[in-house]
Design a protein around this motif. Sequence first.
Motif, PDB file in Angstrom:
ATOM      1  N   VAL A  97       0.832  -1.298  -0.041  1.00 41.29           N
ATOM      2  CA  VAL A  97       0.008  -0.039   0.019  1.00 41.29           C
ATOM      3  C   VAL A  97       0.969   1.332  -0.033  1.00 41.29           C
ATOM      4  O   VAL A  97       0.654   2.154  -0.671  1.00 41.29           O
ATOM      5  N   ILE A  98       1.795   1.204   0.861  1.00 42.93           N
ATOM      6  CA  ILE A  98       2.553   2.579   1.125  1.00 42.93           C
ATOM      7  C   ILE A  98       3.663   2.622  -0.269  1.00 42.93           C
ATOM      8  O   ILE A  98       3.613   3.913  -0.945  1.00 42.93           O
ATOM      9  N   ASP A  99       4.177   1.468  -0.998  1.00 43.62           N
ATOM     10  CA  ASP A  99       4.652   1.805  -2.124  1.00 43.62           C
ATOM     11  C   ASP A  99       3.735   2.153  -3.144  1.00 43.62           C
ATOM     12  O   ASP A  99       4.300   3.156  -4.036  1.00 43.62           O
ATOM     13  N   GLY A 100       2.459   1.839  -3.499  1.00 42.22           N
ATOM     14  CA  GLY A 100       1.588   2.222  -4.220  1.00 42.22           C
ATOM     15  C   GLY A 100       1.346   3.880  -4.021  1.00 42.22           C
ATOM     16  O   GLY A 100       0.890   4.559  -4.909  1.00 42.22           O
ATOM     17  N   ALA A 101       1.369   4.208  -2.889  1.00 41.78           N
ATOM     18  CA  ALA A 101       0.878   5.573  -2.618  1.00 41.78           C
ATOM     19  C   ALA A 101       1.733   6.654  -2.940  1.00 41.78           C
ATOM     20  O   ALA A 101       1.555   7.619  -3.161  1.00 41.78           O
ATOM     21  N   GLY A 102       2.999   5.981  -2.841  1.00 42.61           N
ATOM     22  CA  GLY A 102       4.075   6.861  -3.150  1.00 42.61           C
ATOM     23  C   GLY A 102       4.349   8.260  -2.389  1.00 42.61           C
ATOM     24  O   GLY A 102       4.718   9.424  -2.920  1.00 42.61           O
ATOM     25  N   ASN A 103       3.954   8.058  -1.023  1.00 42.84           N
ATOM     26  CA  ASN A 103       4.206   9.017  -0.169  1.00 42.84           C
ATOM     27  C   ASN A 103       5.500   9.168   0.665  1.00 42.84           C
ATOM     28  O   ASN A 103       5.502   8.321   1.486  1.00 42.84           O
ATOM     29  N   PRO A 104       6.602   9.990   0.574  1.00 49.11           N
ATOM     30  CA  PRO A 104       7.861  10.086   1.103  1.00 49.11           C
ATOM     31  C   PRO A 104       7.868  10.123   2.650  1.00 49.11           C
ATOM     32  O   PRO A 104       8.593   9.706   3.314  1.00 49.11           O
ATOM     33  N   ARG A 105       6.351  10.548   3.253  1.00 46.41           N
ATOM     34  CA  ARG A 105       6.715  10.877   4.467  1.00 46.41           C
ATOM     35  C   ARG A 105       6.374   9.694   5.513  1.00 46.41           C
ATOM     36  O   ARG A 105       6.632   9.726   6.644  1.00 46.41           O
ATOM     37  N   ILE A 106       5.839   8.586   4.811  1.00 48.42           N
ATOM     38  CA  ILE A 106       5.641   7.535   5.720  1.00 48.42           C
ATOM     39  C   ILE A 106       6.385   6.313   5.247  1.00 48.42           C
ATOM     40  O   ILE A 106       6.153   5.010   5.384  1.00 48.42           O
ATOM     41  N   GLN A 107       7.668   6.453   4.548  1.00 47.34           N
ATOM     42  CA  GLN A 107       8.422   5.375   4.187  1.00 47.34           C
ATOM     43  C   GLN A 107       9.350   5.123   5.556  1.00 47.34           C
ATOM     44  O   GLN A 107       9.295   5.847   6.433  1.00 47.34           O
ATOM     45  N   ALA A 108       9.933   3.632   5.301  1.00 42.29           N
ATOM     46  CA  ALA A 108      10.348   3.355   6.773  1.00 42.29           C
ATOM     47  C   ALA A 108      11.519   4.074   7.013  1.00 42.29           C
ATOM     48  O   ALA A 108      12.223   4.520   5.941  1.00 42.29           O
ATOM     49  N   GLY A 109      11.734   4.339   8.330  1.00 39.88           N
ATOM     50  CA  GLY A 109      12.712   5.291   8.760  1.00 39.88           C
ATOM     51  C   GLY A 109      12.313   6.837   8.897  1.00 39.88           C
ATOM     52  O   GLY A 109      13.110   7.422   9.447  1.00 39.88           O
ATOM     53  N   GLN A 110      11.144   7.001   8.393  1.00 33.02           N
ATOM     54  CA  GLN A 110      10.491   8.527   8.529  1.00 33.02           C
ATOM     55  C   GLN A 110       9.855   8.595   9.830  1.00 33.02           C
ATOM     56  O   GLN A 110       9.350   7.538  10.229  1.00 33.02           O
ATOM     57  N   PRO A 111       9.894   9.735  10.467  1.00 30.71           N
ATOM     58  CA  PRO A 111       8.963  10.070  11.527  1.00 30.71           C
ATOM     59  C   PRO A 111       7.647   9.723  11.304  1.00 30.71           C
ATOM     60  O   PRO A 111       6.898   9.482  12.496  1.00 30.71           O
ATOM     61  N   GLY A 112       7.102   9.614  10.166  1.00 34.52           N
ATOM     62  CA  GLY A 112       5.664   9.470   9.915  1.00 34.52           C
ATOM     63  C   GLY A 112       5.446   7.893   9.846  1.00 34.52           C
ATOM     64  O   GLY A 112       4.171   7.519   9.721  1.00 34.52           O
ATOM     65  N   ARG A 113       6.228   7.317   9.947  1.00 34.03           N
ATOM     66  CA  ARG A 113       6.130   5.753   9.843  1.00 34.03           C
ATOM     67  C   ARG A 113       6.051   5.103  11.222  1.00 34.03           C
ATOM     68  O   ARG A 113       7.181   5.151  12.041  1.00 34.03           O
ATOM     69  N   VAL A 114       4.938   4.536  11.669  1.00 35.31           N
ATOM     70  CA  VAL A 114       5.112   4.207  13.102  1.00 35.31           C
ATOM     71  C   VAL A 114       4.871   2.559  13.311  1.00 35.31           C
ATOM     72  O   VAL A 114       3.768   2.151  12.515  1.00 35.31           O
ATOM     73  N   VAL A 115       5.583   1.746  13.914  1.00 29.02           N
ATOM     74  CA  VAL A 115       5.474   0.425  14.285  1.00 29.02           C
ATOM     75  C   VAL A 115       5.025   0.437  15.848  1.00 29.02           C
ATOM     76  O   VAL A 115       5.885   0.451  16.520  1.00 29.02           O
ATOM     77  N   ALA A 116       3.548   0.217  15.751  1.00 25.23           N
ATOM     78  CA  ALA A 116       3.144   0.429  17.279  1.00 25.23           C
ATOM     79  C   ALA A 116       3.759  -0.769  18.279  1.00 25.23           C
ATOM     80  O   ALA A 116       3.557  -0.561  19.497  1.00 25.23           O
ATOM     81  N   SER A 117       4.128  -1.803  17.814  1.00 23.80           N
ATOM     82  CA  SER A 117       4.807  -2.634  18.626  1.00 23.80           C
ATOM     83  C   SER A 117       5.968  -2.634  19.126  1.00 23.80           C
ATOM     84  O   SER A 117       6.425  -3.641  19.799  1.00 23.80           O
ATOM     85  N   ASN A 118       6.657  -1.548  18.733  1.00 23.03           N
ATOM     86  CA  ASN A 118       7.966  -1.530  19.347  1.00 23.03           C
ATOM     87  C   ASN A 118       8.253  -1.515  20.771  1.00 23.03           C
ATOM     88  O   ASN A 118       7.327  -0.774  21.203  1.00 23.03           O
ATOM     89  N   GLY A 119       8.965  -2.362  21.143  1.00 26.14           N
ATOM     90  CA  GLY A 119       9.318  -2.283  22.561  1.00 26.14           C
ATOM     91  C   GLY A 119       8.553  -3.333  23.582  1.00 26.14           C
ATOM     92  O   GLY A 119       8.517  -3.276  24.693  1.00 26.14           O
ATOM     93  N   ILE A 120       7.573  -4.073  22.611  1.00 25.60           N
ATOM     94  CA  ILE A 120       6.720  -5.143  23.461  1.00 25.60           C
ATOM     95  C   ILE A 120       7.168  -6.232  23.232  1.00 25.60           C
ATOM     96  O   ILE A 120       7.600  -6.815  22.214  1.00 25.60           O
ATOM     97  N   SER A 121       7.364  -6.913  24.241  1.00 29.24           N
ATOM     98  CA  SER A 121       7.808  -8.455  24.237  1.00 29.24           C
ATOM     99  C   SER A 121       6.558  -9.463  23.914  1.00 29.24           C
ATOM    100  O   SER A 121       5.405  -9.497  24.574  1.00 29.24           O
ATOM    101  N   THR A 122       6.781 -10.267  22.888  1.00 31.79           N
ATOM    102  CA  THR A 122       5.831 -10.977  22.354  1.00 31.79           C
ATOM    103  C   THR A 122       5.663 -12.480  23.179  1.00 31.79           C
ATOM    104  O   THR A 122       6.833 -12.912  23.644  1.00 31.79           O
ATOM    105  N   LEU A 123       4.536 -13.256  22.927  1.00 32.52           N
ATOM    106  CA  LEU A 123       4.432 -14.376  23.377  1.00 32.52           C
ATOM    107  C   LEU A 123       4.655 -15.514  22.273  1.00 32.52           C
ATOM    108  O   LEU A 123       4.557 -15.046  21.025  1.00 32.52           O
TER     109      LEU A 123
END
Length: 252
Positions: A97-123
């Motif tokens: 979806v992101i590749d097709g949108a062509g939006n530079p603000r939400i590419q990986a490593g940009q402030p606008g890209r959020v991985v909500a699970s960061n810092g969470i230990s999984t089962l």
Amino acid sequence: MRDYSAIGFISSLLVVTGLLGAPAAGERDKLNVVTTLSVLEYIAGEVGGTRTSAQSLSDPRQDPHFVQPRPTLMKKTRQADVFVEVGLQLELWAQKVIDGAGNPRIQAGQPGRVVASNGISTLELPGILSREWGDVHPYGNPHVWLDPVNVKRMGANIADAFTSVDPEHADHYAGKLATFNARVDSALFGAELVANVGAAKLTRLAQRGRLFEYLADKGLAGELGGWLKKAEPLRGQKIVTYHKTWVYFARR
């Protein structure tokens, strides 16, 4: 399988021409937030408040693993200031979806890209990976929002992203996050217990599986309220949840 390379190229051209006259995030009334799942849309709305406008790309009735990355979803994502996903390889369709949108603000490593699970230990972190087992997640069970304690961490990750993209309103996001966390704590532990012990300590005890032991030792078991009180009869029982996940209530 559909080839999205041509769609991505055309979308990129469209977004470039559209972005030339688009105002920066700080110049608009609200941040445009796009999330993969409806639960993330809800959390984003809670911690963003009146400063954000959030929409989800999927319906809660859909299997979050298998959402089709249609051009309509790319269009929704094209002007997003922030894109929120769970991560942990839950939404493998999201990058298309992101590749097709062509939006530079939400590419990986940009402030606008959020991985909500960061810092969470999984089962259920697998020791060995094999295709013979079918749908196995290499980073553990990605359905981390089923634990209310994890939801607070997800909210903090989203609030941090809002602050990075819109630093002028950092105090607003911090205040909304604090209010959200307080609501979760009260609903989980009960307002009385939170007032007497403190939310931070209760959260640490719950994460370590020592909450009930601590309450018994301190004579505070009677002050437990909220969801944990209602669910106390389930302690020690195996509960089958979505995705055939085995959860032990005794862990809490």
